[in-house]
Design an enzyme around this catalytic site. Structure first.
Site, PDB file in Angstrom:
ATOM      1  N   GLY A 271       0.825  -1.209   0.000  1.00  0.00           N
ATOM      2  CA  GLY A 271       0.000   0.000   0.000  1.00  0.00           C
ATOM      3  C   GLY A 271       0.851   1.246   0.000  1.00  0.00           C
ATOM      4  O   GLY A 271       2.052   1.181  -0.244  1.00  0.00           O
ATOM      5  N   ASN A 272       0.211   2.366   0.252  1.00  0.00           N
ATOM      6  CA  ASN A 272       0.958   3.626   0.344  1.00  0.00           C
ATOM      7  C   ASN A 272       0.270   4.510   1.374  1.00  0.00           C
ATOM      8  O   ASN A 272      -0.758   4.135   1.933  1.00  0.00           O
ATOM      9  CB  ASN A 272       1.044   4.303  -1.027  1.00  0.00           C
ATOM     10  CG  ASN A 272      -0.318   4.646  -1.573  1.00  0.00           C
ATOM     11  OD1 ASN A 272      -1.020   5.493  -1.036  1.00  0.00           O
ATOM     12  ND2 ASN A 272      -0.720   3.954  -2.627  1.00  0.00           N
ATOM     13  N   ARG A 273       0.847   5.663   1.629  1.00  0.00           N
ATOM     14  CA  ARG A 273       0.398   6.470   2.765  1.00  0.00           C
ATOM     15  C   ARG A 273      -0.656   7.514   2.406  1.00  0.00           C
ATOM     16  O   ARG A 273      -0.949   8.392   3.212  1.00  0.00           O
ATOM     17  CB  ARG A 273       1.604   7.149   3.404  1.00  0.00           C
ATOM     18  CG  ARG A 273       2.470   6.143   4.136  1.00  0.00           C
ATOM     19  CD  ARG A 273       3.873   6.659   4.271  1.00  0.00           C
ATOM     20  NE  ARG A 273       3.877   7.960   4.918  1.00  0.00           N
ATOM     21  CZ  ARG A 273       4.701   8.299   5.898  1.00  0.00           C
ATOM     22  NH1 ARG A 273       5.542   7.413   6.361  1.00  0.00           N
ATOM     23  NH2 ARG A 273       4.662   9.509   6.398  1.00  0.00           N
ATOM     24  N   SER A 274      -1.231   7.431   1.230  1.00  0.00           N
ATOM     25  CA  SER A 274      -2.244   8.425   0.871  1.00  0.00           C
ATOM     26  C   SER A 274      -3.443   8.314   1.821  1.00  0.00           C
ATOM     27  O   SER A 274      -3.966   7.233   2.064  1.00  0.00           O
ATOM     28  CB  SER A 274      -2.715   8.203  -0.565  1.00  0.00           C
ATOM     29  OG  SER A 274      -3.818   9.034  -0.815  1.00  0.00           O
TER      30      SER A 274
END
Ligand code: CTP
Length: 400
Positions: free
Chosen positions: A208-211
């Site tokens: 995933g990512n931190r958005s």
């Protein structure tokens, strides 16, 4: 957060129902948003909440009577100076008197004396809300252009459950803002993506990512406030205004399907989501066990949704992309703008303190395919949305 309430004059009418206590929160939030709030309480409202509470939280002392300052003619003065009047909660009695034009207290007199938009937020027991007298009155008010915020279903006074609960402050604030905002996106369809995708490695793990989704949701909020029909394709459960059509997705592939499907008839598409560029080629069907050793996770590329949107862009459609670059941000972004056939690209300054992922604020440059460039100093994400939508509106083709 910069909203359309800043600097506006609001009359907050409070009538006598148990939900009057929620009007306290509403009052405080409108003042926090920069509005000048004049509370007007019916006599019955003061049985539920003290007048001093509104004296303390409003922008001026709360009023309760036509007769306290007769020489000032409070109802015409309030009615004329208001930019918007919101009645929350609105009881069956106040709705009935307003509909019938019976001006027997300061609140109804003010409602009749104004030409400003009026937002009515009913709250009462389900039986009363469903009564034909109330429903007919509500239909009449709607026909006259009054904005009605439907009550929610939930717990009512005395432990009953049903329709009739005062709408939540966020939903009321949205209706008030919409009554104040320019409707320059009315009749337009805006598609916005928000959040970060999750690409499964196995049933419990993902890449995933931190958005956080805050910027994309700010776009949906701003566009709906300005009258657009909004489709929000989001990976998060974050709040969005009621009329926004939300499509919940998880992976890049789901985002691709949802965005491309919705964008077919869109006037504006904003790709604010952080979409994974790569995903595990063969996610494990069962949880990968530690004892099996260090796994090799082979990745494959995902579809670049923004580039796909650029390929199928219709005449008159405005396509907005985002870029987070660390080296030569503007040159890189200009290349991306041309390569993906975008109209606007929002360049995130990932090095600015307080900007980007998970923050409430952002520092961006907005570059246009026509060579335009707008530098936006650190500001809240709602303001970024407003500036970018202003640029999008000026590029929209004529309405079909
Ligand atoms: N985007 C997309 N689909 C992807 C990846 C990104 O639609 N699979 C969109 C994002 O929503 C954003 C923009 O493309 O609007 C961001 O592009 P970015 O990921 O920064 O750049 P890339 O084009 O992927 O190129 P690079 O990785 O070289 O920066």
């Amino acid at each position: 957060m910069t909203t359309w309430l800043a600097g506006r004059r609001v009359v907050l009418g409070v009538s006598g129902g148990i939900a009057a206590y929620k009007a306290v929160e509403l009052c405080r939030r409108m003042v926090d948003a920069g509005a000048f709030v004049s509370p007007v309480l019916t006599e019955d409202a003061t049985r539920f909440v003290g007048q001093v509470t509104f004296d303390a939280l409003g922008s001026e002392k709360a009023r309760t009577s036509l007769w306290d300052e007769v020489e000032a003619i409070p109802h015409t003065q309030l009615g004329r100076s208001a930019d918007v009047i919101v009645v929350a909660p609105a009881t069956a009695r106040v709705i009935g008197k307003y509909t019938a034009g019976i001006s027997d207290d300061l609140l109804i007199a003010t409602l009749l004396a104004t030409r400003a938009p009026v937002v009515v937020c009913p709250a009462m027991h389900t039986e009363m809300w469903e009564h034909p007298a109330v429903q007919d009155n509500i239909a009449t008010l709607r026909r006259r252009g009054v904005h009605v915020v439907d009550p929610a279903v939930g717990r009512l006074a005395g432990g009953d459950e049903g329709a009739g609960r005062l709408a939540e402050p966020d939903d009321i604030l949205f209706a008030v803002e919409r009554a104040l905002a320019p409707q320059d996106l009315a009749g337009r369809h805006l598609v916005v993506s928000a959040g970060g995708t999750r690409e499964p490695i196995d049933p419990v793990r993902f890449i995933g990512n931190r958005s956080s989704g805050k910027q994309g949701h700010a776009f949906a909020h701003e566009a709906a406030t300005r009258g657009a029909r909004v489709t929000l394709v989001t990976t998060t459960d974050r709040w969005a205004p009621g009329p926004v059509e939300r499509v919940k997705v998880d992976t890049a592939a789901q985002m691709e399907d949802a965005v491309l499907g919705a964008a077919a008839d869109a006037d504006v598409v904003v790709m604010a989501a952080a979409v994974a560029d790569f995903r595990p080629k063969a996610p494990a069907e069962k949880k990968i066990k530690k004892g099996e050793g260090v796994p090799d996770i082979v990745l494959e590329p995902t579809t670049d949704v923004l580039a796909a949107l650029g390929e199928r862009k219709r005449a008159g459609q405005v396509l907005v992309g985002f870029a987070a670059e660390t080296n030569n941000p503007k040159e890189e972004a200009r290349r991306k703008l041309a390569r993906k056939n975008l109209d606007l690209i929002v360049v995130n300054d990932v090095t600015a303190p307080g900007a980007g992922f998970e923050h409430e604020t952002n520092r961006v440059d907005v570059l246009g395919a026509d060579g335009s460039e707008q530098n936006v100093p650190l500001t809240d994400k709602r303001s970024v949305a407003r500036i970018v939508l202003d640029a999008a509106v000026s590029r929209l083709g004529a309405r079909p």
